[in-house]
Write a protein that holds these residues in place. Structure first.
Motif, PDB file in Angstrom:
ATOM      1  N   LEU A  35     -11.085  62.805  24.150  1.00 10.63           N
ATOM      2  CA  LEU A  35     -10.494  62.760  22.812  1.00 10.63           C
ATOM      3  C   LEU A  35     -11.318  61.883  21.873  1.00 10.63           C
ATOM      4  N   LYS A  36     -11.878  60.790  22.386  1.00 13.13           N
ATOM      5  CA  LYS A  36     -12.704  59.936  21.524  1.00 13.13           C
ATOM      6  C   LYS A  36     -13.915  60.703  21.011  1.00 13.13           C
ATOM      7  N   ILE A  37     -14.495  61.534  21.856  1.00 12.71           N
ATOM      8  CA  ILE A  37     -15.635  62.345  21.410  1.00 12.71           C
ATOM      9  C   ILE A  37     -15.180  63.397  20.400  1.00 12.71           C
ATOM     10  N   GLU A  38     -14.086  64.074  20.706  1.00 13.83           N
ATOM     11  CA  GLU A  38     -13.598  65.137  19.814  1.00 13.83           C
ATOM     12  C   GLU A  38     -13.190  64.597  18.448  1.00 13.83           C
ATOM     13  N   ARG A  39     -12.603  63.421  18.412  1.00 12.05           N
ATOM     14  CA  ARG A  39     -12.090  62.850  17.156  1.00 12.05           C
ATOM     15  C   ARG A  39     -13.111  61.941  16.472  1.00 12.05           C
ATOM     16  N   ASP A  40     -14.291  61.773  17.079  1.00 18.78           N
ATOM     17  CA  ASP A  40     -15.284  60.806  16.594  1.00 18.78           C
ATOM     18  C   ASP A  40     -14.605  59.451  16.389  1.00 18.78           C
ATOM     19  N   ALA A  41     -13.890  59.029  17.446  1.00 17.12           N
ATOM     20  CA  ALA A  41     -13.061  57.824  17.364  1.00 17.12           C
ATOM     21  C   ALA A  41     -13.607  56.721  18.258  1.00 17.12           C
ATOM     22  N   VAL A  42     -13.361  55.494  17.841  1.00 10.87           N
ATOM     23  CA  VAL A  42     -13.682  54.321  18.642  1.00 10.87           C
ATOM     24  C   VAL A  42     -12.407  53.497  18.760  1.00 10.87           C
ATOM     25  N   VAL A  43     -12.166  52.962  19.946  1.00  9.08           N
ATOM     26  CA  VAL A  43     -10.950  52.183  20.201  1.00  9.08           C
ATOM     27  C   VAL A  43     -11.303  50.704  20.239  1.00  9.08           C
ATOM     28  N   LEU A  44     -10.644  49.944  19.383  1.00  7.80           N
ATOM     29  CA  LEU A  44     -10.832  48.496  19.273  1.00  7.80           C
ATOM     30  C   LEU A  44      -9.548  47.824  19.753  1.00  7.80           C
ATOM     31  N   ALA A  45      -9.637  46.967  20.747  1.00  9.09           N
ATOM     32  CA  ALA A  45      -8.445  46.349  21.327  1.00  9.09           C
ATOM     33  C   ALA A  45      -8.515  44.834  21.237  1.00  9.09           C
ATOM     34  N   HIS A  46      -7.385  44.240  20.910  1.00  9.72           N
ATOM     35  CA  HIS A  46      -7.295  42.784  20.902  1.00  9.72           C
ATOM     36  C   HIS A  46      -7.076  42.281  22.323  1.00  9.72           C
ATOM     37  N   TYR A  47      -7.510  41.044  22.568  1.00  4.17           N
ATOM     38  CA  TYR A  47      -7.353  40.434  23.881  1.00  4.17           C
ATOM     39  C   TYR A  47      -5.902  40.360  24.347  1.00  4.17           C
ATOM     40  N   TYR A  48      -4.937  40.440  23.422  1.00  4.99           N
ATOM     41  CA  TYR A  48      -3.541  40.235  23.784  1.00  4.99           C
ATOM     42  C   TYR A  48      -2.830  41.510  24.222  1.00  4.99           C
ATOM     43  N   VAL A  49      -3.423  42.689  24.031  1.00  2.00           N
ATOM     44  CA  VAL A  49      -2.737  43.913  24.452  1.00  2.00           C
ATOM     45  C   VAL A  49      -2.823  44.042  25.970  1.00  2.00           C
ATOM     46  N   PRO A  50      -1.985  44.896  26.581  1.00  2.00           N
ATOM     47  CA  PRO A  50      -1.976  45.016  28.045  1.00  2.00           C
ATOM     48  C   PRO A  50      -3.355  45.370  28.619  1.00  2.00           C
ATOM     49  N   PRO A  51      -3.621  44.923  29.843  1.00  2.00           N
ATOM     50  CA  PRO A  51      -4.956  45.096  30.423  1.00  2.00           C
ATOM     51  C   PRO A  51      -5.405  46.547  30.540  1.00  2.00           C
ATOM     52  N   GLU A  52      -4.472  47.472  30.778  1.00  2.00           N
ATOM     53  CA  GLU A  52      -4.888  48.867  30.905  1.00  2.00           C
ATOM     54  C   GLU A  52      -5.375  49.426  29.573  1.00  2.00           C
ATOM     55  N   VAL A  53      -4.854  48.904  28.468  1.00  2.00           N
ATOM     56  CA  VAL A  53      -5.330  49.338  27.151  1.00  2.00           C
ATOM     57  C   VAL A  53      -6.718  48.746  26.897  1.00  2.00           C
ATOM     58  N   GLN A  54      -6.904  47.493  27.258  1.00  2.00           N
ATOM     59  CA  GLN A  54      -8.231  46.888  27.131  1.00  2.00           C
ATOM     60  C   GLN A  54      -9.263  47.672  27.932  1.00  2.00           C
ATOM     61  N   GLU A  55      -8.859  48.155  29.097  1.00  2.00           N
ATOM     62  CA  GLU A  55      -9.784  48.902  29.948  1.00  2.00           C
ATOM     63  C   GLU A  55     -10.223  50.214  29.289  1.00  2.00           C
ATOM     64  N   LEU A  56      -9.350  50.810  28.480  1.00  2.00           N
ATOM     65  CA  LEU A  56      -9.661  52.076  27.823  1.00  2.00           C
ATOM     66  C   LEU A  56     -10.431  51.890  26.518  1.00  2.00           C
ATOM     67  N   ARG A  68       0.728  55.428  24.700  1.00  2.00           N
ATOM     68  CA  ARG A  68       0.774  55.513  23.239  1.00  2.00           C
ATOM     69  C   ARG A  68      -0.633  55.654  22.658  1.00  2.00           C
ATOM     70  N   LEU A  69      -1.601  55.026  23.298  1.00  3.18           N
ATOM     71  CA  LEU A  69      -2.987  55.187  22.849  1.00  3.18           C
ATOM     72  C   LEU A  69      -3.430  56.640  22.998  1.00  3.18           C
ATOM     73  N   VAL A  70      -3.127  57.243  24.133  1.00  2.00           N
ATOM     74  CA  VAL A  70      -3.501  58.642  24.358  1.00  2.00           C
ATOM     75  C   VAL A  70      -2.793  59.545  23.349  1.00  2.00           C
ATOM     76  N   ALA A  71      -1.506  59.308  23.113  1.00  2.00           N
ATOM     77  CA  ALA A  71      -0.758  60.135  22.164  1.00  2.00           C
ATOM     78  C   ALA A  71      -1.327  60.018  20.757  1.00  2.00           C
ATOM     79  N   CYS A  72      -1.735  58.810  20.387  1.00  2.00           N
ATOM     80  CA  CYS A  72      -2.327  58.590  19.064  1.00  2.00           C
ATOM     81  C   CYS A  72      -3.604  59.410  18.907  1.00  2.00           C
ATOM     82  N   LEU A  73      -4.452  59.394  19.935  1.00  2.00           N
ATOM     83  CA  LEU A  73      -5.697  60.158  19.886  1.00  2.00           C
ATOM     84  C   LEU A  73      -5.428  61.664  19.926  1.00  2.00           C
ATOM     85  N   ARG A  74      -4.495  62.058  20.766  1.00  2.00           N
ATOM     86  CA  ARG A  74      -4.222  63.479  20.961  1.00  2.00           C
ATOM     87  C   ARG A  74      -3.573  64.111  19.732  1.00  2.00           C
TER      88      ARG A  74
END
Length: 309
Positions: free
Chosen positions: A13-34, A273-279
């Motif tokens: 989805l990041k490739i299809e949407r030409d999107a980049v994901v920026l995460a703050h240190y305080y969000v859950p670790p699985e979101v940071q991993e993505l 929620r991150l996946v839904a936002c991109l999708r």
């Protein structure tokens, strides 16, 4: 736990949407991993202006996405959960700013912590983050500085820049303010050789027990560079993931207060929620009215200018 299918979908989805994901240190670790980039407010605000992607997805709270939109108005900015807000961002009254300007006239600068709404930024002369607040306040030509909205960071800045008259506003981060000095003292008793690394949003009693005070990224850097085995960390628990990544294999241990410091708004940002936002293309953040946007952008741009010196 993240699945291979979810990771693959995010990457596609990041490739299809030409999107980049920026995460703050305080969000859950699985979101940071993505995420493509993980950082604190200043690092992400600065980075967002340099990225070529058409879409910026901010895994964080609303003021971060608003700032990105102000600095990159031609880009699409999205949030996985638009309801993720920062209580402190709203803890300023326009009357407070107006009264200070009336009292001090041209010898007043309003320094606005980036953890604030676009409207509050528009009332201000310059934005700051916890990483650069001391540097920027010191660089201001005015003797009097109204620091909004966080009184605790403002008090810390005042202690570092005694040549300025720093006027405090009555705002605060509920999570950092609630870090208990008694719980910190208990941690120090249990780990007497552990340096205490604290965010300056903490209340004065907890901050007085710290060996080091700095932004989230500065806390991480200090722990990574330190020689101790144990560290007492006084900031939101979400930073644990980056600390453990940076210090993997060193045997370092990180201890947080017994009352776990969790930001409920940052915790709203989930992998799903991150996946839904991109999708689905949801959570778009728009610009405020032009007059507000222009004034807020000037304050943010001045921060980037002074911070780069």
């Amino acid at each position: 736990m993240l699945t291979d299918e979810l990771r693959a979908e995010v990457a596609r989805l990041k490739i299809e949407r030409d999107a980049v994901v920026l995460a703050h240190y305080y969000v859950p670790p699985e979101v940071q991993e993505l995420a493509d980039h993980v950082g604190d407010s200043f690092a992400l605000a600065r980075l967002a202006t340099t990225l070529p992607n058409r879409t910026l997805v901010f895994a964080g709270v609303r003021f971060m996405a608003e700032s990105a939109k102000l600095l990159s108005p031609d880009k699409t900015v999205r949030m996985p959960d638009p309801a993720a807000d920062c209580p402190m961002a709203h803890m300023v009254l326009r009357e407070t700013v107006a009264a200070a300007r009336e009292r001090y006239g041209d010898d007043l600068a309003v320094a606005c912590y980036v953890n604030s709404t676009a409207e509050v930024k528009s009332w201000s002369d310059v934005c700051v983050t916890s990483s650069n607040a001391v540097k920027i306040v010191r660089a201001l030509g005015e003797k009097n500085v109204l620091f909004v909205p966080d009184r605790h960071l403002g008090r810390f800045v005042a202690s570092q820049v005694p040549e300025k008259n720093v006027i405090l506003n009555d705002g605060f981060c509920p999570i950092h303010q609630d870090i208990s000095a008694a719980e910190v003292a208990a941690l120090k008793a249990a780990h007497p050789d552990a340096p205490v690394l604290a965010h300056p949003e903490c209340g004065p009693q907890a901050l007085a027990l710290a060996d080091f005070a700095g932004s989230t990224s500065q806390i991480i850097d200090a722990a990574e560079a330190g020689k101790a085995c144990d560290y007492i960390i006084l900031t939101v628990d979400g930073v644990r993931g980056e600390l453990e990544r940076r210090c993997a294999g060193t045997g370092k241990r990180f201890h947080f207060p017994a009352t776990r410091p969790v930001c409920p708004d940052m915790a709203r940002i989930s992998a799903e929620r991150l996946v839904a936002c991109l999708r689905e293309g949801t959570g778009e953040v728009g610009l405020p009215p032009a007059e507000v946007a222009d004034a807020a952008r000037r304050a943010l741009s001045r921060m980037l200018e002074l911070g780069a010196r």
